[in-house]
Design a protein around this motif. Sequence first.
Motif, PDB file in Angstrom:
ATOM      1  N   GLU A 172       0.834  -1.209   0.000  1.00  0.00           N
ATOM      2  CA  GLU A 172       0.000   0.000   0.000  1.00  0.00           C
ATOM      3  C   GLU A 172       0.867   1.257   0.000  1.00  0.00           C
ATOM      4  O   GLU A 172       0.594   2.211  -0.726  1.00  0.00           O
ATOM      5  CB  GLU A 172      -0.939   0.005   1.201  1.00  0.00           C
ATOM      6  N   LEU A 173       1.916   1.263   0.812  1.00  0.00           N
ATOM      7  CA  LEU A 173       2.798   2.424   0.851  1.00  0.00           C
ATOM      8  C   LEU A 173       3.535   2.605  -0.475  1.00  0.00           C
ATOM      9  O   LEU A 173       3.652   3.722  -0.990  1.00  0.00           O
ATOM     10  CB  LEU A 173       3.801   2.287   2.000  1.00  0.00           C
ATOM     11  N   LEU A 174       4.043   1.512  -1.045  1.00  0.00           N
ATOM     12  CA  LEU A 174       4.721   1.606  -2.337  1.00  0.00           C
ATOM     13  C   LEU A 174       3.786   2.164  -3.408  1.00  0.00           C
ATOM     14  O   LEU A 174       4.165   3.053  -4.187  1.00  0.00           O
ATOM     15  CB  LEU A 174       5.229   0.227  -2.767  1.00  0.00           C
ATOM     16  N   ASP A 175       2.569   1.659  -3.433  1.00  0.00           N
ATOM     17  CA  ASP A 175       1.606   2.092  -4.448  1.00  0.00           C
ATOM     18  C   ASP A 175       1.248   3.561  -4.267  1.00  0.00           C
ATOM     19  O   ASP A 175       1.184   4.323  -5.239  1.00  0.00           O
ATOM     20  CB  ASP A 175       0.355   1.217  -4.367  1.00  0.00           C
ATOM     21  N   GLU A 176       1.007   3.974  -3.046  1.00  0.00           N
ATOM     22  CA  GLU A 176       0.594   5.358  -2.794  1.00  0.00           C
ATOM     23  C   GLU A 176       1.692   6.355  -3.151  1.00  0.00           C
ATOM     24  O   GLU A 176       1.414   7.459  -3.625  1.00  0.00           O
ATOM     25  CB  GLU A 176       0.198   5.513  -1.323  1.00  0.00           C
ATOM     26  N   LEU A 177       2.939   5.970  -2.940  1.00  0.00           N
ATOM     27  CA  LEU A 177       4.053   6.871  -3.215  1.00  0.00           C
ATOM     28  C   LEU A 177       4.578   6.757  -4.649  1.00  0.00           C
ATOM     29  O   LEU A 177       5.446   7.534  -5.054  1.00  0.00           O
ATOM     30  CB  LEU A 177       5.192   6.591  -2.236  1.00  0.00           C
ATOM     31  N   GLY A 178       4.068   5.787  -5.371  1.00  0.00           N
ATOM     32  CA  GLY A 178       4.548   5.588  -6.727  1.00  0.00           C
ATOM     33  C   GLY A 178       5.919   4.944  -6.788  1.00  0.00           C
ATOM     34  O   GLY A 178       6.631   5.079  -7.794  1.00  0.00           O
ATOM     35  N   TRP A 179       6.295   4.242  -5.717  1.00  0.00           N
ATOM     36  CA  TRP A 179       7.570   3.528  -5.693  1.00  0.00           C
ATOM     37  C   TRP A 179       7.338   2.089  -6.140  1.00  0.00           C
ATOM     38  O   TRP A 179       6.273   1.503  -5.885  1.00  0.00           O
ATOM     39  CB  TRP A 179       8.160   3.487  -4.285  1.00  0.00           C
TER      40      TRP A 179
END
Length: 340
Positions: free
Chosen positions: A249-256
Amino acid sequence: MTAAKAYIAAVGTALPGAPVDNQHLADRFGIDADWIELFIGTKTRHFAVDLETKEQQHTLADLAAQAGAKALAASGLEPEDIGFVVLGTATPDALMPATVNLVADKLGLDQLPTYQLQSGCAGAVQALDLGYALVSSGLHRNGLVLGGDVCAKHLPLDQDFASMPASELVNFVLFGDGAGAAVLTSEPVGARLALHRVLNRLTGLGREPGQTVEWFGANDRDSGKQPIREDYKAIEGAVPVMTGEVVWELLDELGWSDTDLDYLLPPQLSGRMTERIVASLDLPGVTEVSCVADTGNTSNALPFMQLARLLERAEPGQKAIGVAVESSKWIKAGYALEKV
């Protein structure tokens, strides 16, 4: 990516006394040292209570103040530069006064807002979430975020350990005591660790707690209730899955992408459990930052202890994700960082 609105300028940690190894625990409690190593995978931990005399030698306020003083000194800021203090803990020293206020007093902090969050392993990230909101909103330029626990004071040391159920016995070898602190700033100073995102979410609707810690009063302290209970099987099944959900979720939200990630600070229930969590994520090329095998499960101190280790190795441009999962009522929490 937009510029970060909050930064970690410095981190400080504190552990009580000398490390206690598995053989010491085996001798004291009459259990098998090999069982501790194989089942838990933690080699040493620190206790605020003397195992022989049962005397509490360190309070949470003592440890949190030590950690806070180290973080302040490393940040280059003065006490008057701090705009707020927030503490996350499952084991405050007393119901009142709030431990956070005792810590502020020890650090010479006054005339500022203080906050204390009652929570288990997610409490440190919840404190970080509140600190991030206070700084990123422009309400405060700098603040001190703390997390810590003194679990040993909840463990009765005069028990018949040979007949103790495994759900209770595990707590005598799993946990350790300690505290940690981070100075948050609105500008990149000191360690210059950008805090891009904090995730903090209850996911326990309709689910039985995975951990319960009783808080006895004058009328029920002799009730015979088990003071701490762990549903270790439920925790083993749920925590790796919840960790993966936080990371992606964090990767997706930050575009990483996963290839952008350099470090992972995983949940730190035990040495053995951490190995399973990291293996389940399958993130090749990502370096694990862990400390639980040396410190024991210090609950709300652990994220700060991991952050201290991250600061020793992170280079400008490198990215990290930290995860904390609380099994008491199933909270998933995490944060995304970048060295700038």
